[in-house]
Design a protein around this motif. Structure first.
Motif, PDB file in Angstrom:
ATOM      1  N   LYS A  20      -7.130   9.271  -3.460  1.00 47.42           N
ATOM      2  CA  LYS A  20      -5.815   8.909  -3.997  1.00 47.42           C
ATOM      3  C   LYS A  20      -5.898   8.115  -5.301  1.00 47.42           C
ATOM      4  CE  LYS A  20      -3.659   9.027   0.568  1.00 47.42           C
ATOM      5  NZ  LYS A  20      -4.776   9.798   1.133  1.00 47.42           N
ATOM      6  N   THR A  21      -6.889   7.280  -5.429  1.00 43.76           N
ATOM      7  CA  THR A  21      -7.033   6.499  -6.661  1.00 43.76           C
ATOM      8  C   THR A  21      -7.243   7.401  -7.866  1.00 43.76           C
ATOM      9  OG1 THR A  21      -8.014   4.662  -5.414  1.00 43.76           O
ATOM     10  CG2 THR A  21      -8.339   4.660  -7.796  1.00 43.76           C
ATOM     11  N   GLU A  22      -7.891   8.518  -7.653  1.00 36.95           N
ATOM     12  CA  GLU A  22      -8.196   9.452  -8.737  1.00 36.95           C
ATOM     13  C   GLU A  22      -7.009  10.336  -9.102  1.00 36.95           C
ATOM     14  OE1 GLU A  22     -11.447  13.030  -9.738  1.00 36.95           O
ATOM     15  OE2 GLU A  22     -11.561  11.902  -7.852  1.00 36.95           O
ATOM     16  N   PHE A  23      -6.218  10.724  -8.102  1.00 37.44           N
ATOM     17  CA  PHE A  23      -5.212  11.754  -8.339  1.00 37.44           C
ATOM     18  C   PHE A  23      -3.747  11.342  -8.186  1.00 37.44           C
ATOM     19  CE2 PHE A  23      -8.934  14.353  -6.915  1.00 37.44           C
ATOM     20  CZ  PHE A  23      -9.118  15.053  -8.099  1.00 37.44           C
ATOM     21  N   MET A  24      -3.447  10.341  -7.383  1.00 38.61           N
ATOM     22  CA  MET A  24      -2.051  10.082  -7.017  1.00 38.61           C
ATOM     23  C   MET A  24      -1.173   9.660  -8.190  1.00 38.61           C
ATOM     24  SD  MET A  24      -1.001  10.766  -3.956  1.00 38.61           S
ATOM     25  CE  MET A  24       0.447   9.744  -3.850  1.00 38.61           C
ATOM     26  N   PHE A  25      -1.735   8.965  -9.156  1.00 38.81           N
ATOM     27  CA  PHE A  25      -0.912   8.443 -10.242  1.00 38.81           C
ATOM     28  C   PHE A  25      -0.232   9.557 -11.038  1.00 38.81           C
ATOM     29  CE2 PHE A  25      -0.175   6.834 -14.567  1.00 38.81           C
ATOM     30  CZ  PHE A  25       0.623   5.743 -14.269  1.00 38.81           C
ATOM     31  N   ASN A  26      -0.948  10.655 -11.283  1.00 36.40           N
ATOM     32  CA  ASN A  26      -0.408  11.747 -12.096  1.00 36.40           C
ATOM     33  C   ASN A  26       0.105  12.929 -11.286  1.00 36.40           C
ATOM     34  OD1 ASN A  26      -0.784  10.691 -14.753  1.00 36.40           O
ATOM     35  ND2 ASN A  26      -2.975  11.102 -14.581  1.00 36.40           N
ATOM     36  N   LEU A  27      -0.069  12.899  -9.975  1.00 34.86           N
ATOM     37  CA  LEU A  27       0.288  14.050  -9.155  1.00 34.86           C
ATOM     38  C   LEU A  27       1.749  14.448  -9.323  1.00 34.86           C
ATOM     39  CD1 LEU A  27      -0.832  14.776  -5.539  1.00 34.86           C
ATOM     40  CD2 LEU A  27       1.581  14.950  -6.112  1.00 34.86           C
ATOM     41  N   GLY A  62       0.787  -1.225   0.000  1.00 32.26           N
ATOM     42  CA  GLY A  62       0.000   0.000   0.000  1.00 32.26           C
ATOM     43  C   GLY A  62       0.817   1.271   0.000  1.00 32.26           C
ATOM     44  N   ARG A  63       2.120   1.167  -0.264  1.00 34.44           N
ATOM     45  CA  ARG A  63       2.984   2.363  -0.305  1.00 34.44           C
ATOM     46  C   ARG A  63       2.931   2.983  -1.693  1.00 34.44           C
ATOM     47  NH1 ARG A  63       8.603  -0.070   1.554  1.00 34.44           N
ATOM     48  NH2 ARG A  63       7.933  -1.542  -0.057  1.00 34.44           N
ATOM     49  N   TYR A  64       2.565   4.250  -1.732  1.00 36.95           N
ATOM     50  CA  TYR A  64       2.412   4.940  -3.009  1.00 36.95           C
ATOM     51  C   TYR A  64       3.770   5.328  -3.592  1.00 36.95           C
ATOM     52  CZ  TYR A  64      -2.584   5.277  -2.195  1.00 36.95           C
ATOM     53  OH  TYR A  64      -3.901   4.968  -1.982  1.00 36.95           O
ATOM     54  N   PHE A  65       3.838   5.328  -4.925  1.00 37.56           N
ATOM     55  CA  PHE A  65       5.056   5.717  -5.617  1.00 37.56           C
ATOM     56  C   PHE A  65       4.936   7.179  -6.039  1.00 37.56           C
ATOM     57  CE2 PHE A  65       4.710   1.079  -6.777  1.00 37.56           C
ATOM     58  CZ  PHE A  65       5.684   0.658  -5.869  1.00 37.56           C
ATOM     59  N   ILE A  66       5.398   8.073  -5.186  1.00 35.79           N
ATOM     60  CA  ILE A  66       5.378   9.496  -5.477  1.00 35.79           C
ATOM     61  C   ILE A  66       6.797  10.024  -5.325  1.00 35.79           C
ATOM     62  CG2 ILE A  66       4.472   9.827  -3.112  1.00 35.79           C
ATOM     63  CD1 ILE A  66       4.127  12.341  -6.025  1.00 35.79           C
ATOM     64  N   ALA A  67       7.379  10.446  -6.408  1.00 38.15           N
ATOM     65  CA  ALA A  67       8.770  10.906  -6.397  1.00 38.15           C
ATOM     66  C   ALA A  67       8.806  12.405  -6.130  1.00 38.15           C
ATOM     67  CB  ALA A  67       9.439  10.590  -7.728  1.00 38.15           C
ATOM     68  N   VAL A  68       9.451  12.804  -5.056  1.00 35.17           N
ATOM     69  CA  VAL A  68       9.540  14.220  -4.694  1.00 35.17           C
ATOM     70  C   VAL A  68      10.930  14.752  -5.024  1.00 35.17           C
ATOM     71  CG1 VAL A  68       9.412  15.896  -2.808  1.00 35.17           C
ATOM     72  CG2 VAL A  68       7.824  13.955  -2.870  1.00 35.17           C
ATOM     73  N   ASP A  69      10.980  15.706  -5.944  1.00 40.98           N
ATOM     74  CA  ASP A  69      12.249  16.374  -6.266  1.00 40.98           C
ATOM     75  C   ASP A  69      12.173  17.813  -5.751  1.00 40.98           C
ATOM     76  OD1 ASP A  69      10.593  17.701  -8.012  1.00 40.98           O
ATOM     77  OD2 ASP A  69      11.831  17.375  -9.781  1.00 40.98           O
ATOM     78  N   THR A  70      13.139  18.640  -6.136  1.00 48.36           N
ATOM     79  CA  THR A  70      13.171  20.013  -5.624  1.00 48.36           C
ATOM     80  C   THR A  70      11.949  20.824  -6.062  1.00 48.36           C
ATOM     81  OG1 THR A  70      14.534  20.677  -7.531  1.00 48.36           O
ATOM     82  CG2 THR A  70      15.686  20.090  -5.506  1.00 48.36           C
ATOM     83  N   HIS A  71      11.456  20.580  -7.290  1.00 49.76           N
ATOM     84  CA  HIS A  71      10.286  21.320  -7.774  1.00 49.76           C
ATOM     85  C   HIS A  71       9.037  20.965  -6.959  1.00 49.76           C
ATOM     86  CE1 HIS A  71      12.490  22.864 -11.181  1.00 49.76           C
ATOM     87  NE2 HIS A  71      12.789  21.635 -11.590  1.00 49.76           N
ATOM     88  N   ILE A  72       8.855  19.686  -6.721  1.00 48.63           N
ATOM     89  CA  ILE A  72       7.682  19.232  -5.966  1.00 48.63           C
ATOM     90  C   ILE A  72       7.787  19.651  -4.506  1.00 48.63           C
ATOM     91  CG2 ILE A  72       6.388  17.200  -5.211  1.00 48.63           C
ATOM     92  CD1 ILE A  72       7.225  15.848  -7.833  1.00 48.63           C
ATOM     93  N   GLN A  73       8.993  19.545  -3.956  1.00 57.32           N
ATOM     94  CA  GLN A  73       9.229  19.986  -2.580  1.00 57.32           C
ATOM     95  C   GLN A  73       8.850  21.457  -2.415  1.00 57.32           C
ATOM     96  OE1 GLN A  73      10.220  18.531   0.190  1.00 57.32           O
ATOM     97  NE2 GLN A  73      11.463  19.903   1.408  1.00 57.32           N
ATOM     98  N   ARG A  74       9.288  22.268  -3.357  1.00 60.35           N
ATOM     99  CA  ARG A  74       9.002  23.698  -3.308  1.00 60.35           C
ATOM    100  C   ARG A  74       7.511  23.981  -3.473  1.00 60.35           C
ATOM    101  NH1 ARG A  74      11.914  24.835  -7.127  1.00 60.35           N
ATOM    102  NH2 ARG A  74      10.475  25.097  -8.846  1.00 60.35           N
ATOM    103  N   LEU A  75       6.899  23.383  -4.482  1.00 58.89           N
ATOM    104  CA  LEU A  75       5.494  23.645  -4.775  1.00 58.89           C
ATOM    105  C   LEU A  75       4.591  23.223  -3.622  1.00 58.89           C
ATOM    106  CD1 LEU A  75       3.331  24.511  -6.889  1.00 58.89           C
ATOM    107  CD2 LEU A  75       3.268  22.129  -7.614  1.00 58.89           C
ATOM    108  N   ALA A  76       4.816  22.033  -3.096  1.00 56.53           N
ATOM    109  CA  ALA A  76       3.972  21.519  -2.024  1.00 56.53           C
ATOM    110  C   ALA A  76       4.046  22.401  -0.784  1.00 56.53           C
ATOM    111  CB  ALA A  76       4.379  20.087  -1.684  1.00 56.53           C
TER     112      ALA A  76
END
Length: 219
Positions: free
Chosen positions: A177-184, A138-152
């Protein structure tokens, strides 16, 4: 930031870009693995310029291993930290040959055990190359880089001092999450790269300006 605001942010980003994709050029899981490994502290444009010449010559673990470190350097020497990256890419290629029959493993721990491959790279490969939303635990695959870190953090969508803290905050705060997490990941990285830029965010053209809780807006 409340749940309704977060959902509106995601809905607007989805409307603007219904089918977001990585800007790295690739045609196989191995090519993506190499490209993301090379992209650390480098732009996607610089990586694409290098891999557009490299991949027609060597785009499999066997071909990269045969090319060797010095041979690979000739193709990626325009990318930052290319010496260490060449060593890592050749080493991971050999490991894929020795342990995984030349295939990229579909497992986060196995990917993270490869030289030069960290959590972000593993998550990108599993999400983008294999189309996975989460693993069996159940662990989601969301890669956080500097752009995502900043935006969030800047918008108030998710707060975290480290990329891992931000990753967990994004997962916790994302509605449906099913609706949005894949492309977030793609929505956030592209918005952070082209609109919510580090030095001077382009707030006047931002589609989520009224939802953003950043106090230093440029408009």
């Amino acid at each position: 930031m409340n749940k309704d605001k977060r959902r509106q942010i995601l809905e607007r980003l989805r409307t603007e870009n219904p089918h977001p994709k990585t800007e790295l050029n690739y045609s196989s899981p191995f090519e993506l693995l190499v490209a993301v490994t090379l992209s650390a502290q480098a732009t996607d444009v610089s990586v694409n310029n290098a891999t557009d010449k490299l991949f027609p010559v060597a785009n499999t673990p066997a071909a990269i291993a045969a090319l060797g470190v010095e041979g690979l350097k000739e193709y990626i020497k325009t990318i930052g930290l290319y010496n260490n990256k060449a060593i890592n890419v050749v080493a991971l290629s050999q490991i894929l040959l020795d342990k995984y029959d030349g295939q990229v493993p579909k497992n986060r721990e196995a990917l993270e055990s490869l030289p030069g491959v960290g959590r972000k790279t593993a998550n990108v490969v599993l999400n983008t190359a294999f189309g996975w939303l989460k693993d069996n635990d159940g662990r989601y695959f969301i890669a956080v880089d500097t752009h995502i870190q900043r935006l969030a953090n800047r918008t108030g969508y998710a707060k975290g001092k480290t990329v891992e803290q931000t990753e967990q905050a994004i997962i916790k705060n994302t509605p449906n999450k099913t609706e949005f997490m894949f492309n977030l990941h793609h929505w956030f990285i592209l918005h952070g790269r082209y609109v919510c830029k580090a030095r001077t965010p382009d707030c006047s053209s931002c589609i989520i300006n009224d939802l953003c809780e950043f106090k230093g807006k440029t408009v």
